[in-house]
Write an enzyme that holds these catalytic residues in place. Structure first.
Site, PDB file in Angstrom:
ATOM      1  N   ASN A 101       0.826  -1.212   0.000  1.00  0.00           N
ATOM      2  CA  ASN A 101       0.000   0.000   0.000  1.00  0.00           C
ATOM      3  C   ASN A 101       0.859   1.260   0.000  1.00  0.00           C
ATOM      4  O   ASN A 101       0.577   2.233  -0.703  1.00  0.00           O
ATOM      5  CB  ASN A 101      -0.914   0.021   1.227  1.00  0.00           C
ATOM      6  CG  ASN A 101      -2.070  -0.948   1.124  1.00  0.00           C
ATOM      7  OD1 ASN A 101      -2.339  -1.510   0.079  1.00  0.00           O
ATOM      8  ND2 ASN A 101      -2.767  -1.145   2.231  1.00  0.00           N
ATOM      9  N   ARG A 428     -10.922  -5.256 -14.342  1.00  0.00           N
ATOM     10  CA  ARG A 428      -9.815  -6.148 -13.994  1.00  0.00           C
ATOM     11  C   ARG A 428     -10.376  -7.565 -13.927  1.00  0.00           C
ATOM     12  O   ARG A 428     -11.487  -7.780 -13.472  1.00  0.00           O
ATOM     13  CB  ARG A 428      -9.214  -5.822 -12.622  1.00  0.00           C
ATOM     14  CG  ARG A 428      -8.715  -4.407 -12.440  1.00  0.00           C
ATOM     15  CD  ARG A 428      -8.073  -4.251 -11.066  1.00  0.00           C
ATOM     16  NE  ARG A 428      -7.991  -2.871 -10.649  1.00  0.00           N
ATOM     17  CZ  ARG A 428      -7.012  -2.039 -10.999  1.00  0.00           C
ATOM     18  NH1 ARG A 428      -6.055  -2.467 -11.780  1.00  0.00           N
ATOM     19  NH2 ARG A 428      -7.008  -0.790 -10.575  1.00  0.00           N
ATOM     20  N   ARG A 458      -5.306   1.045 -13.749  1.00  0.00           N
ATOM     21  CA  ARG A 458      -3.923   1.251 -13.340  1.00  0.00           C
ATOM     22  C   ARG A 458      -3.262  -0.030 -12.844  1.00  0.00           C
ATOM     23  O   ARG A 458      -3.793  -0.773 -12.049  1.00  0.00           O
ATOM     24  CB  ARG A 458      -3.859   2.307 -12.225  1.00  0.00           C
ATOM     25  CG  ARG A 458      -2.443   2.520 -11.696  1.00  0.00           C
ATOM     26  CD  ARG A 458      -2.411   3.544 -10.600  1.00  0.00           C
ATOM     27  NE  ARG A 458      -2.473   4.889 -11.133  1.00  0.00           N
ATOM     28  CZ  ARG A 458      -3.039   5.906 -10.501  1.00  0.00           C
ATOM     29  NH1 ARG A 458      -3.624   5.710  -9.360  1.00  0.00           N
ATOM     30  NH2 ARG A 458      -3.045   7.103 -11.034  1.00  0.00           N
ATOM     31  N   HIS A 488     -15.590   2.075 -15.240  1.00  0.00           N
ATOM     32  CA  HIS A 488     -15.339   1.345 -14.002  1.00  0.00           C
ATOM     33  C   HIS A 488     -16.560   0.554 -13.552  1.00  0.00           C
ATOM     34  O   HIS A 488     -16.470  -0.254 -12.629  1.00  0.00           O
ATOM     35  CB  HIS A 488     -14.920   2.354 -12.908  1.00  0.00           C
ATOM     36  CG  HIS A 488     -14.479   1.730 -11.626  1.00  0.00           C
ATOM     37  ND1 HIS A 488     -15.227   1.812 -10.468  1.00  0.00           N
ATOM     38  CD2 HIS A 488     -13.376   1.014 -11.309  1.00  0.00           C
ATOM     39  CE1 HIS A 488     -14.597   1.179  -9.497  1.00  0.00           C
ATOM     40  NE2 HIS A 488     -13.466   0.683  -9.967  1.00  0.00           N
ATOM     41  N   TYR A 521     -12.284 -10.421  -1.682  1.00  0.00           N
ATOM     42  CA  TYR A 521     -12.921  -9.115  -1.590  1.00  0.00           C
ATOM     43  C   TYR A 521     -14.384  -9.289  -1.208  1.00  0.00           C
ATOM     44  O   TYR A 521     -15.079 -10.138  -1.765  1.00  0.00           O
ATOM     45  CB  TYR A 521     -12.872  -8.383  -2.934  1.00  0.00           C
ATOM     46  CG  TYR A 521     -11.517  -7.835  -3.341  1.00  0.00           C
ATOM     47  CD1 TYR A 521     -10.340  -8.289  -2.751  1.00  0.00           C
ATOM     48  CD2 TYR A 521     -11.428  -6.873  -4.338  1.00  0.00           C
ATOM     49  CE1 TYR A 521      -9.123  -7.790  -3.150  1.00  0.00           C
ATOM     50  CE2 TYR A 521     -10.200  -6.366  -4.739  1.00  0.00           C
ATOM     51  CZ  TYR A 521      -9.048  -6.831  -4.143  1.00  0.00           C
ATOM     52  OH  TYR A 521      -7.841  -6.338  -4.533  1.00  0.00           O
ATOM     53  N   ARG A 617     -14.068   2.372   4.528  1.00  0.00           N
ATOM     54  CA  ARG A 617     -12.906   1.531   4.748  1.00  0.00           C
ATOM     55  C   ARG A 617     -11.607   2.334   4.785  1.00  0.00           C
ATOM     56  O   ARG A 617     -10.752   2.120   5.627  1.00  0.00           O
ATOM     57  CB  ARG A 617     -12.798   0.472   3.650  1.00  0.00           C
ATOM     58  CG  ARG A 617     -11.650  -0.520   3.916  1.00  0.00           C
ATOM     59  CD  ARG A 617     -11.389  -1.435   2.747  1.00  0.00           C
ATOM     60  NE  ARG A 617     -10.596  -0.796   1.714  1.00  0.00           N
ATOM     61  CZ  ARG A 617     -10.887  -0.826   0.425  1.00  0.00           C
ATOM     62  NH1 ARG A 617     -11.959  -1.426   0.001  1.00  0.00           N
ATOM     63  NH2 ARG A 617     -10.106  -0.232  -0.460  1.00  0.00           N
ATOM     64  N   HIS A 645     -15.252  -4.029   0.171  1.00  0.00           N
ATOM     65  CA  HIS A 645     -15.153  -3.365  -1.126  1.00  0.00           C
ATOM     66  C   HIS A 645     -16.497  -2.906  -1.682  1.00  0.00           C
ATOM     67  O   HIS A 645     -16.548  -2.126  -2.630  1.00  0.00           O
ATOM     68  CB  HIS A 645     -14.482  -4.334  -2.112  1.00  0.00           C
ATOM     69  CG  HIS A 645     -14.094  -3.739  -3.418  1.00  0.00           C
ATOM     70  ND1 HIS A 645     -14.720  -4.057  -4.605  1.00  0.00           N
ATOM     71  CD2 HIS A 645     -13.132  -2.836  -3.732  1.00  0.00           C
ATOM     72  CE1 HIS A 645     -14.150  -3.378  -5.592  1.00  0.00           C
ATOM     73  NE2 HIS A 645     -13.196  -2.638  -5.099  1.00  0.00           N
TER      74      HIS A 645
END
Length: 748
Positions: A101, A428, A458, A488, A521, A617, A645
């Site tokens: 991170n 993704r 990214r 997205h 997730y 979060r 998430h």
């Protein structure tokens, strides 16, 4: 978590810097223009401009700093690694997650601040701080966090691993047989890969790639007495910690350092030190209607390797003269140099956390088929279309299996001869994605397949380019999104011929179509055949792929046009309910809360007496509990085994609750520079189910962090008498297990 960056602050990765486009027009890669989904022109840095408030009666210092909030999120991740109640290898993994991170934070956020300063556009942030002031605070807080991280590994986790017969050793700790074994490994496999690079008048200082681990070596010519500097890159193709057998490991750089004399024969090796550079790895793709976006992105990926340095990590023992050389050649400031206890680069601890030692990990958990899909599993596999025709299905991953729900939905659509078309977004997914294979099978079977691949996701750009080309070769219609906007949203639409009529089925999710991350997730998804919802999704796909100009979606909120305004309208509606004496409450679950316009609306609702409960979060700019501003606002954060998430927007609505789920966080990039979708959950039973989830998560008896007005977080893990509070995720695992054991009770 990129190898389970389970606790990254925003999405599983941050997003690239926005790009400029002509005002009022959004182009597609083939030169088409699409009205109705517009990007915001002018902002070319991933650092936000000052916010001009709609209400001048709100105090100026009402926003917390975004970047410092991100660092404090990572401090909460580190607190999990410090927690002695957690299994040891899970604590080890949290050490690795923290390191990953922080790498990404420097590569993107710190790089963005530096770029803004260098470009001379250093305007104050929404918190009122100047970028240079923010950078100074980042350097100070990051240094403390990295020291805390290194000491925790060295002084606590490392000895605990040793007590559990997992030994992470240094070279001098190896016995004679182990050193001999490593010498053979070095000679046979490592030595042929290494390339020592000397620095002298004939050899300029070498390029140091971002996040690579390196040895700075000082050598001396015994004939002349001259000393020289050399750099040896630690090859990333080998495991970070080399196994010695029996759960004993040694850092790869120690093996190389012990054999430097073989790399510099005839020279005296005087000293060696490890160092690591973090570079700006943000993308700035200048898109143009006449230019192929795919090729533009490929060129930019080549440039990314040569981003400017934003951090230099060195071992505490590094010689002062060697450090001076590195600082000078890499052109970093002293503030960007971080002296740390070795070994550096603890992202490699993911490999240790993966060891087959179940007694040192969370108890095993296997997702099961959702009860409403299990009802039709007598025909194996389950008939997804029969199940969805019967009722909407609200999925909660990873508790509900992704493989027997979303993945099966796409695979069955690909194999069903009655299915005419499949349309899907991909942001993704995994490298061996069964979903991509299903889409290829569908196209090869003659079905119409549209895939909207976001190649600007990214750090996944290269993989997405490969998928896009593979899908195109199979005959899928591939669209690369809209110029100036990332796509997205998580949408899949299936068009099926059912004889008397054509019927549409859809999935709207909060997470990516990735079977691997779906096991780690926490996400929500709606499988539905609701005519209103599926019609809206169909129109949206036409908007994204062609000339459609649809702007009104009765059952969806779509960014960049209507997510912010739609949510603020509903916040305002709660104020009206409150003033009219009707039930009013707002509950929101997001990864990050940064959008100042939305925050100001929540402040106004709090001032009107509306109770607001926020479950965030990662990053939060809102200040809860400030008298006369946010008295009625609370902010909680939950981190744990799974990455929280999902996004939920729940409104009391005068006694007729309404809930929305989808892909959008409350951040500028999501609301202004992405195509995002929130869906109005059609079923009242599902709205109530989401309400019960929020009840449990936000209860005082559930372990969480509580945000204070000053931006600090307090951990609430134990009750006043020392009892551990309810762990949300463990509680949900147990709840789903009970439902499976008593299927007649049902969940919904």
């Amino acid at each position: 978590m990129p190898t389970r960056t389970s606790t990254s602050p925003g999405d599983s990765h941050a997003d690239a810097a926005p790009t400029s486009v002509p005002s009022g027009t959004t182009g597609s890669p083939d030169g088409h223009t699409t009205q109705g989904l517009r990007s915001t022109p002018g902002e070319t840095f991933d650092v936000e401009p000052p916010y001009e408030p709609a209400h001048d009666d709100l105090p100026k210092e009402r926003f917390l700093d975004r970047e410092l909030s991100s660092l404090r999120f990572n401090s909460r991740v580190l607190a999990l690694a410090e927690d002695p109640d957690l299994p040891l290898l899970e604590r080890t993994r949290f050490l690795a997650i923290f390191a990953g991170n922080l790498d990404e934070f420097f590569m993107v956020r710190v790089a963005g601040l530096k770029r803004r300063l260098e470009a001379g556009v250093a305007v104050p942030t929404a918190s009122g701080r100047m970028p240079r002031e923010v950078l100074s605070a980042i350097w100070s807080e990051a240094a403390d966090l990295m020291q805390r991280h290194g000491r925790l590994f060295r002084d606590t986790v490392l000895p605990a691993l040793s007590e559990s017969t997992i030994a992470l050793l240094r070279w001098d700790d190896l016995d004679t047989d182990e050193q001999k074994s490593m010498q053979e490994l070095f000679t046979d496999r490592i030595y042929p890969v290494l390339t020592p690079l000397a620095v002298d008048p004939a050899h300029p200082f070498p390029y140091i790639s971002g996040l690579s681990l390196n040895l700075a070596v000082t050598i001396r010519n015994p004939d002349t007495g001259e000393e020289h500097f050399a750099r040896v890159k630690v090859p990333p193709i080998f495991p970070r910690f080399v196994t010695l057998g029996d759960h004993r490991f040694v850092p790869l750089e120690d093996v190389i350092a012990a054999h430097l004399d073989q790399l510099f024969p005839g020279m005296e090796v005087l000293q060696h030190h490890t160092f690591r550079v973090t570079r700006n790895e943000d993308l700035e793709v200048e898109e143009d209607d006449a230019e192929n976006l795919l090729k533009a992105l490929e060129r930019e990926l080549q440039r990314r390797r040569f981003g400017s340095p934003v951090r230099l990590e060195v071992e505490e023992s590094m010689d002062e003269h060697v450090l001076e050389l590195l600082v000078s050649e890499l052109d970093v400031s002293t503030n960007e140099v971080f002296h740390l206890p070795g070994p550096l680069d603890l992202t490699g601890l993911h490999g240790i956390a993966d060891l087959d030692r179940p007694e040192l990990k969370y108890p095993a958990f296997v997702p099961h088929t959702h009860s409403h899909l299990a009802e039709v599993e007598s025909a194996s596999p389950a008939d997804m279309f029969a199940a969805i025709s019967r009722r909407d299905v609200l999925l909660h991953h990873p508790y509900d299996s992704f493989a027997t729900s979303v993945q099966r939905f796409i695979e069955q659509a690909a194999a069903d001869p009655h299915v005419l078309a499949i349309k899907q977004t991909l942001y993704r997914t995994s490298g061996d994605s069964p979903i991509i294979e299903a889409l290829i099978d569908a196209a090869e079977a003659g079905k119409q397949v549209l895939v909207l691949v976001e190649i600007k996701a990214r750090f996944d750009e290269r993989a997405n380019i490969r998928w896009a080309r593979k899908l195109e070769q199979a005959g899928c219609h591939v669209v690369y999104g809209l110029v100036g906007l990332k796509t997205h949203c998580k949408l899949a639409l299936v068009v099926r011929d059912e004889g008397a009529h054509i019927r549409r089925y859809a999935h709207v999710g909060t997470g990516n179509y990735n079977p691997k991350t779906a096991r780690m997730y926490e996400d929500l998804g709606l499988l539905t055949a609701d005519q209103g919802v599926t019609a809206d999704i169909s129109n949206l796909f036409n908007n994204l792929s062609g000339f459609a100009r649809q702007r009104d979606y009765p059952h969806l909120l779509v960014a960049p046009e209507s997510v912010r305004t739609g949510l603020i309208d509903r916040v305002t509606r709660e104020i009206d309910h409150r003033r009219a004496g009707r039930p009013a409450r707002i509950r929101i679950k997001v990864n990050s809360l940064v959008d100042e316009a939305t925050i100001d609306a929540l402040y106004q609702a709090s001032r009107a007496g509306v109770q607001i409960e926020l479950w965030v979060r990662g990053i939060s700019e809102i200040r809860p509990g400030v008298p006369d501003l946010s008295d009625h606002i609370t902010v909680r954060s939950i981190l744990g085994r799974f990455l929280e998430h999902s996004r939920i927007f729940w409104f009391e609505n005068g006694g007729e609750p309404e809930a929305w789920i989808g892909s959008a966080d409350l951040m500028h990039r999501n609301l202004d520079r992405r195509v995002e979708v929130l869906v109005n959950v059609p079923s009242r039973s599902h709205v109530d189910e989401l309400g019960r989830l929020l009840d449990l998560a936000l209860a005082d008896g559930t372990a969480s962090w509580w945000l204070r007005p000053d931006g600090e977080w307090e951990r609430h893990a134990h009750s006043a008498d020392g009892e551990r509070l309810v762990d949300l995720q463990s509680s949900l695992i147990a709840m789903h297990r009970r439902h499976r054991e008593a299927p007649s009770v049902g969940r919904r």
